[in-house]
Design an enzyme around this catalytic site. Structure first.
Site, short mmCIF file in Angstrom:
data_model
loop_
_atom_site.label_atom_id
_atom_site.label_comp_id
_atom_site.label_asym_id
_atom_site.label_seq_id
_atom_site.Cartn_x
_atom_site.Cartn_y
_atom_site.Cartn_z
N CYS A 390 0.83 -1.23 -0.13
CA CYS A 390 -0.10 0.16 -0.05
C CYS A 390 0.88 1.12 0.13
O CYS A 390 1.48 1.73 -0.94
CB CYS A 390 -1.14 -0.21 1.26
SG CYS A 390 -2.40 0.98 0.78
N HIS A 519 -3.36 -4.83 0.37
CA HIS A 519 -2.87 -5.45 1.56
C HIS A 519 -2.96 -6.90 1.39
O HIS A 519 -3.76 -7.67 2.02
CB HIS A 519 -3.43 -5.13 2.85
CG HIS A 519 -3.23 -3.67 3.26
ND1 HIS A 519 -2.17 -3.18 3.88
CD2 HIS A 519 -3.97 -2.53 2.77
CE1 HIS A 519 -2.17 -1.78 4.01
NE2 HIS A 519 -3.44 -1.60 3.29
N GLU A 521 -1.26 -9.01 3.11
CA GLU A 521 -1.07 -9.56 4.37
C GLU A 521 -2.47 -10.23 5.02
O GLU A 521 -2.29 -11.09 5.69
CB GLU A 521 -0.45 -8.76 5.16
CG GLU A 521 -1.10 -7.46 5.66
CD GLU A 521 -0.95 -6.28 4.71
OE1 GLU A 521 -0.59 -6.47 3.70
OE2 GLU A 521 -1.28 -5.10 5.44
N1 GLN Z 1 -1.87 6.81 2.99
C1 GLN Z 1 -1.87 5.95 1.90
C2 GLN Z 1 -3.23 6.09 1.20
O1 GLN Z 1 -4.18 6.60 1.99
C3 GLN Z 1 -1.82 4.55 1.96
C4 GLN Z 1 -2.54 4.00 3.06
C5 GLN Z 1 -2.03 2.29 3.44
O2 GLN Z 1 -1.06 2.00 3.44
N2 GLN Z 1 -3.24 1.70 4.01
O3 GLN Z 1 -3.61 5.76 0.19
#
Ligand code: GLN
Length: 544
Positions: A390, A519, A521
């Site tokens: 992400c 994600h 994970e």
């Molecule tokens: N801050 C970034 C976004 O909002 C990544 C979010 C995250 O890593 N879950 O897009």
């Protein structure tokens, strides 16, 4: 709805929070499921937040995202991992959710003009939600973990729901107290008194417990078990031990060996079938026999707060790395590196050569960002396996654009709203949400489909071209830079075809450099490690 009689096990905690109710509930669910029963697990969190999405993970732990886009407590992740199943919003309940429903029902005259009161309407709503989830999964047994500790004001209305359910149908409801037995250093002896008091607190809420699971450093011995039995009224045969274990995955076996589940089934008047934990047993054996080590650095901010909090904030990442490492008979040595160090002293980057792989996990905000970007650059140039999750993907794009495309000051709009090169931009819907102050439950959340590029390292790892993964973010890869980026050697290998959003990048001239907008994970399971983590660890172990 089928006619079968559904059974419920409520797990409540005594003495301490963090005593291990989540892992205990997940372990009981796993054993019960292995006997052939249909099982589901619910988590009740007593706070007023509607979901975990608005809470600081440092304080509350990881926000675990389900397929249906709910931002839940990390325990839902434990349940999914132990049960090897996908759960959803109906497995998770907070005080905020319960009250909102009751208030909404009142506004739409669902109570037919009655005075709507905390009791009975709140416990009734709790019971309704528990039964709804049980019906949804057609569960023979539903385990409900009541967050917090007995004796707190916060969970009293949930305990009232337990009391009412048990009173209405005693043979369908079992209550388990998971309590902590400390061994004070100066005494060197396991003390039962705090658990005796927890039992009294439970009685004072009108609930008698059917079983005690004694968490502690070691097994409970017979004299203390007897003492506890006399003080709590729970027969010694229904008092079990959950001693500290090296890996949480051992707990189902520890409980199974003591015969916990036959006792639960007896209480619930269910027929006993033997547990079948062979696959789990060989998995635990594999953990114990894993002799190699994979040295993985996790780079980010927040890391100066101590290990305890950290491991809770990134629990799914940690577990996913472990699952993959065990698959290759390796233990994981995870090191948390604070990226701000690289901002002050770029020479410190050289230390990254001591690691077999580097992960930049999800995150938000400005702190430590330049340091993270430098670390990603180092991983890319020195061909150290890199997995960006992400934020870790977004910052890999920023790094690449600055250093390979020569786009000076390229950035994500999250950090620099005025950047000349917004290579990561805010999604227009998200912009509206943020401007209107609508933060709760409004990110791009939950499972989205993603199409993979044939022949890419990612597609080979998945062994498929269509995948589905879980998201939680507001910012996105900016398609305006797509062509330019690809010409310079960063490939777009995963796209959501419905919205044309870039979901995965990789660099082909590198042993493993992959960034995912989602994600992965959240979908790694102990017996089925996530393909990207597996590939990452494989490369990390081979290249060292
Ligand atoms: N801050 C970034 C976004 O909002 C990544 C979010 C995250 O890593 N879950 O897009």
């Amino acid at each position: 709805m089928s006619k079968k009689q559904r059974k419920y096990i409520f797990v409540v905690g005594g003495v301490l929070s963090g005593v291990g109710k989540g892992i205990t509930s997940a372990s009981l669910a796993l054993i019960l499921k292995s006997t052939g029963l249909k099982v589901t697990v619910l988590k009740i969190d007593p706070y007023i937040n509607v979901d975990a999405g608005t809470m600081n993970p440092i304080e509350h732990g990881e926000v675990f995202v389900t397929d249906d886009g709910d931002e839940t407590d990390q325990d839902i992740g434990n349940y999914e991992r132990f049960l090897n199943t996908d759960l959803g919003a109906i497995n998770y309940m907070t005080t905020g959710r319960v009250y909102s429903s009751v208030i909404n029902n009142e506004r739409s005259m669902k109570y037919g003009g009655k005075c709507v009161e905390v009791v009975p309407h709140i416990p009734e709503e709790v019971i309704k939600r528990v039964r709804f989830a049980a019906d949804h999964y057609d569960a023979d047994v539903t385990i409900i973990e009541v967050g917090g500790t007995v004796g707190e004001y916060q969970n009293i209305l949930f305990l009232e729901a337990v009391r009412i359910m048990k009173f209405s149908n005693p043979s369908s409801v079992a209550t388990v107290l998971v309590s902590y037995l400390p061994v004070p250093e100066h005494l060197g002896e396991m003390k039962t008194k705090p658990t005796q008091q927890a039992a009294r607190l439970l009685y004072s809420a009108g609930i008698s417990m059917d079983m005690i699971i004694a968490r502690g450093h070691a097994h409970l011995d017979q004299p203390r078990c007897n003492k506890l039995a006399i003080a709590t009224g729970v027969h010694p045969n229904y008092i079990f031990s959950a001693p500290d274990v090296k890996s949480i995955y051992e707990l189902p076996l520890v409980l199974d060996e003591q015969g916990v589940v036959p006792k639960l089934l007896k209480l619930l008047k269910l027929r006993l079938y033997p547990s079948k934990l062979d696959a789990w047993k060989s998995f635990v054996k594999r953990i114990k026999n894993s002799k190699k080590t994979a040295r993985i650095a996790v780079i980010g901010k927040y890391f100066s707060t101590g290990n305890y909090t950290l491991s809770d904030s990134y629990i799914s990442v940690i577990e996913a790395v472990r699952h993959a490492a065990w698959y290759y008979n390796a233990q994981t040595v995870l090191t948390w590196l604070d990226s701000e160090v690289y901002e002050k002293n770029p020479n410190a980057l050289q230390d990254l050569k001591n690691y077999d792989g580097i992960i930049v996990p999800g995150g938000f905000g400005t702190r430590g960002i330049e340091g993270i970007i430098q670390a990603i650059s180092f991983a890319r140039k020195n061909k150290i396996p890199y997995l960006g999750l992400c934020y870790g993907m977004q910052l890999a794009v920023v790094e690449f654009c600055r250093n390979e495309l020569g786009l000076e000051g390229a950035h994500t709009k999250e950090i620099n709203k005025k950047t000349k090169h917004p290579v990561i931009d805010i999604n227009p819907y998200q912009s509206k949400n943020v401007n209107a102050g609508r933060y709760g439950g409004t990110m791009r959340l939950g499972a989205y489909q993603c199409e993979l590029k044939k022949g890419s390292l990612t597609a080979k790892a998945y062994g498929a071209l269509q995948i589905s993964e879980r998201h939680r973010h507001r910012y996105e890869f900016n398609n305006k830079y797509r062509e330019q980026i690809e010409t310079c050697g960063m490939s777009i290998v995963g796209v959501n075809t419905e919205s044309n959003l870039v979901e995965i990048i990789e660099i082909s001239d590198h042993p493993f450099f992959v960034g995912t907008q989602f994600h992965p994970e959240f979908k790694s399971r102990p017996l089925n490690p996530h393909p990207l983590f597996r590939e990452f660890i494989k490369k990390a172990l081979v290249l060292r």
